[in-house]
Design a protein around this motif. Structure first.
Motif, short mmCIF file in Angstrom:
data_model
loop_
_atom_site.label_atom_id
_atom_site.label_comp_id
_atom_site.label_asym_id
_atom_site.label_seq_id
_atom_site.Cartn_x
_atom_site.Cartn_y
_atom_site.Cartn_z
N ALA A 52 69.81 90.53 121.09
CA ALA A 52 70.51 91.70 120.57
C ALA A 52 69.49 92.60 119.89
O ALA A 52 68.64 92.13 119.15
CB ALA A 52 71.57 91.26 119.58
N GLY A 53 69.57 93.91 120.17
CA GLY A 53 68.64 94.86 119.55
C GLY A 53 67.28 94.86 120.19
O GLY A 53 66.30 95.23 119.54
N PRO A 77 63.05 92.51 117.63
CA PRO A 77 63.57 92.01 116.35
C PRO A 77 63.19 90.55 116.11
O PRO A 77 62.99 90.13 114.98
CB PRO A 77 65.08 92.16 116.48
CG PRO A 77 65.29 93.11 117.58
CD PRO A 77 64.12 93.03 118.49
N THR A 78 63.10 89.76 117.19
CA THR A 78 62.77 88.35 117.03
C THR A 78 61.33 88.18 116.55
O THR A 78 61.05 87.39 115.65
CB THR A 78 62.97 87.63 118.37
OG1 THR A 78 64.25 87.95 118.85
CG2 THR A 78 62.84 86.14 118.21
N GLY A 79 60.42 88.94 117.16
CA GLY A 79 59.01 88.76 116.83
C GLY A 79 58.56 89.55 115.61
O GLY A 79 57.63 89.14 114.93
N TRP A 80 59.23 90.68 115.37
CA TRP A 80 58.86 91.48 114.20
C TRP A 80 59.58 90.97 112.96
O TRP A 80 59.36 91.48 111.86
CB TRP A 80 59.19 92.96 114.42
CG TRP A 80 58.37 93.64 115.46
CD1 TRP A 80 57.57 93.03 116.38
CD2 TRP A 80 58.26 95.04 115.68
NE1 TRP A 80 56.97 93.97 117.17
CE2 TRP A 80 57.38 95.21 116.77
CE3 TRP A 80 58.83 96.16 115.09
CZ2 TRP A 80 57.05 96.48 117.26
CZ3 TRP A 80 58.50 97.41 115.57
CH2 TRP A 80 57.61 97.57 116.65
N PRO A 124 68.19 93.48 113.82
CA PRO A 124 68.28 94.18 115.10
C PRO A 124 68.77 95.62 114.99
O PRO A 124 68.37 96.47 115.78
CB PRO A 124 69.24 93.32 115.92
CG PRO A 124 69.91 92.43 114.95
CD PRO A 124 68.98 92.26 113.81
N GLU A 125 69.60 95.94 113.98
CA GLU A 125 70.21 97.27 113.96
C GLU A 125 69.22 98.38 113.61
O GLU A 125 69.49 99.54 113.91
CB GLU A 125 71.42 97.31 113.02
CG GLU A 125 71.10 97.12 111.55
CD GLU A 125 71.38 95.71 111.08
OE1 GLU A 125 71.25 94.79 111.90
OE2 GLU A 125 71.72 95.55 109.90
N CYS A 179 74.49 94.19 118.28
CA CYS A 179 73.23 94.36 117.57
C CYS A 179 73.38 95.31 116.39
O CYS A 179 72.66 95.19 115.41
CB CYS A 179 72.14 94.86 118.51
SG CYS A 179 72.48 96.45 119.27
N GLY A 180 74.32 96.25 116.46
CA GLY A 180 74.56 97.14 115.32
C GLY A 180 73.75 98.41 115.31
O GLY A 180 73.80 99.16 114.34
N VAL A 181 72.99 98.70 116.39
CA VAL A 181 72.20 99.93 116.45
C VAL A 181 73.12 101.14 116.38
O VAL A 181 72.84 102.12 115.67
CB VAL A 181 71.33 99.95 117.73
CG1 VAL A 181 70.76 101.33 117.97
CG2 VAL A 181 70.21 98.94 117.64
#
Lengths: 288, 298
Positions: free
Chosen positions: A18-19, A206-209, A213-214, B275-277
């Motif tokens: 996600a994201g 988002p997983t690596g940073w 995710p938003e 994801c909420g973006v």
């Protein structure tokens, strides 16, 4: 009456986190190219789309993507077609492993459209340092502890290196500046019919940073607004900044949302800011 | 030897949960071998882990096809038939959820069913959907062989220091707030002989790809993943404050937000990953992310 079922060009459900910034990049790319005839090439990594798209997709290894695509492209030109040969890969592939072959393809001026989504580490294998990892960032191979505090070296400016080959088109894009991104995809597509075109797109992971995710798009926007990832394009070595940031923000604006930078000392932040400023000065000189 | 299978979502700590249980059984003088199964290793996709419990060291490390214990870490797994495949009648199910009928309606016959509202506790304790320690605590409640002290000792000894406080709190709450239902099972239900004595290969021969060559008709081989089940939160539109600008649709990574006939942009929840973006980028804050459990109740 027989119903004709329309098969989507890309699967609506892709197995990405996600994201994922890369998913947006790939979807926009396919959406922008949907009216053209194109062939997709994918290597090992999250963006191997062989079974998820209904356009012809060729799976290659890391190093041989540019040579394979060159051969296919040459055969298509020989048949008199102007099919776009789209190569998608990450920063680990294009800036580290396959850089030699990519550089060779650029030097030969092959008719390719190469898109590098840059998530700044080897994310698919579990967050290892790549040459695009920023200074000070945590990865699994540059851990934070008594003997190491993140990556010590600067990023490789590999989109500048490719632009120095005097190829048809090189540009950096950020998904936050969507109109600019779409415009550059169209420009790169047209340029790939006369020579080598390369797009370097920032794609947060988002997983690596280690971020939420938003805020994916916000991170892309901050990267541009801090001059950490300036947006420019180059046609045959003529550079041009496409998004002018009037008042650049400090680089902490970009780093503060990511846990991989959470350990940075003031000295490291100062060093990072200095390098961001120097790189931007260098780019401005190139733009004239 | 008893077999254990764990189901959950990537990112919920199934692997760490399994390892903690293994260490806890070691502390209690038993042996639990844990084997995680890595498929598409993505946050949100389905993850399975297997375990074998015995009084002696366990040498077998193939997958468990007929589990006696089933631990379900996420409510989204409750409605999937694959979760209950091969479950031995009379076994124990530890599930994350509130309604026991949700499990029983899938046709399984457990002798003991332990339900705990793990997602709610996880949001109260850690602020996200990390249910692993809560389910480990509930597992302690279900299995008398495993005392709670052994689990707490395993957490203290093996987990990183910065997670310990919330982990112990979660495990304790999972143990205390779990609801135990017991059922009588009639008739004899014996397990088949273990796979390794039946000369059945644990790793089946992989299916042959439909196309030998990398070239092929792409239209026939398109694979769609059911990403709609991954989400923990979903976007909900407040129509009064929406100005129909479409910024959410521009930045949606899945590009699943489409303009409806009434002019409003709505997400296709079959594929939305939550994801909420869209909610973060909305200039009028017309989109809010609402927990999935709110909709499960209704």
């Amino acid at each position: 009456m027989e119903m004709e079922q329309k098969i989507p060009m890309m699967s609506p459900g892709l197995p990405m986190c996600a994201g994922c910034g890369m998913e947006l990049v790939v979807r926009v790319l396919y959406d922008e190219l949907k009216n053209d005839e194109f062939i997709s090439f994918g290597g090992p990594g999250c963006a191997l789309l062989t079974t998820k798209v209904s356009v012809p997709c060729y799976g290659t290894l890391f190093t041989n993507m540019a040579p394979s695509a060159s051969g296919v492209s040459r055969e298509l030109r020989r048949q008199g077609k102007d099919t776009v040969c789209l190569c998608i890969g990450g920063d680990g592939m294009f800036s580290d492993i396959a850089f030699g072959n990519l550089s060779a393809a650029a030097e030969r001026g092959e008719h390719l459209l190469v898109v590098c989504y840059d998530n700044e580490a080897y994310m698919n294998t579990g967050i290892q340092r790549s040459s695009r990892t920023p200074e000070g960032a945590w990865t699994n191979t540059t851990p934070v502890g008594p003997r190491s505090i993140g990556k010590k070296k600067q990023q490789k400016p590999f989109s500048l290196l490719l632009a120095e080959h005097n190829v048809a088109y090189v540009a950096t894009c950020s998904p936050a500046h969507m109109q600019d991104f779409r415009k550059k995809i169209r420009a790169a597509r047209d340029a790939s019919r006369e020579g080598f075109a390369f797009l370097h797109v920032l794609a947060p992971c988002p997983t690596g940073w280690k971020s939420k995710p938003e805020i994916m798009i916000r991170q892309c926007r901050d990267a541009v607004n801090t001059n950490y990832f300036p947006l420019w394009e180059s046609r045959y070595g003529a550079y041009h900044i496409t998004v002018n940031v009037k008042e650049p923000k400090p680089v902490t604006e970009f780093t503060k949302t990511q846990k991989r930078f959470s350990h940075l000392s003031e000295e490291q932040i100062r060093q990072l800011q200095e390098d961001v400023d120097l790189n931007f000065e260098h780019l401005k000189k190139l733009c004239g | 030897m008893k077999e254990l299978r764990m189901h959950g979502k990537g990112g919920q700590g199934i692997v760490v949960g399994g390892e903690t249980l293994s260490n806890a059984f070691l502390n209690a003088g038993k042996f639990l071998a844990v084997m995680p199964s890595y498929g598409v290793e993505r946050r949100g996709s389905d993850v399975t882990a297997f375990g074998r419990l015995s009084d002696e060291p366990v040498r077998e490390n193939c997958m468990c096809y007929e589990p006696d214990y089933l631990v379900i870490f996420d409510p989204s797994q409750l409605k999937k038939p694959a979760t209950y495949k091969g479950f031995v009648p009379g076994g124990v199910i530890v599930a994350c959820g509130t309604d026991p009928e949700e499990v029983l309606s899938m046709g399984v016959k457990p002798s003991k069913l332990v339900m705990v509202d793990g997602i709610r506790i996880a949001y109260e304790v850690t602020g996200n959907n990390l249910t692993n320690m809560i389910m480990c605590g509930a597992f302690c409640r279900a299995v008398p062989e495993l005392p709670m002290e052994a689990l707490l000792k395993a957490i203290e000894e093996n987990l990183p220091k910065n997670f310990q406080k919330t982990s112990i709190l979660g495990a304790q709450r999972g143990h205390d707030e779990a609801v135990v239902y017991t059922y009588e099972i009639h008739g004899e239900h014996s397990k088949k002989a273990p796979a390794w004595t039946r000369h059945v290969l644990a790793c089946r021969e992989p299916e042959k790809p439909r196309y030998e060559a990398p070239w092929g008709n792409g239209a026939e081989k398109i694979v769609t993943v059911d990403t709609g089940t991954w989400k923990v939160v979903r976007p909900v539109l407040t129509e009064e404050s929406c100005i129909r600008c479409g910024i959410c649709a521009t930045y949606c990574p899945i590009q699943c937000i489409r303009k409806g006939e009434d002019g409003y942009f709505r997400a296709d929840l079959d594929y939305c990953k939550g994801c909420g973006v869209c909610a973060y980028e909305c200039p009028k804050k017309a989109l809010t992310m609402v927990q999935e459990s709110e909709f499960r109740k209704a």
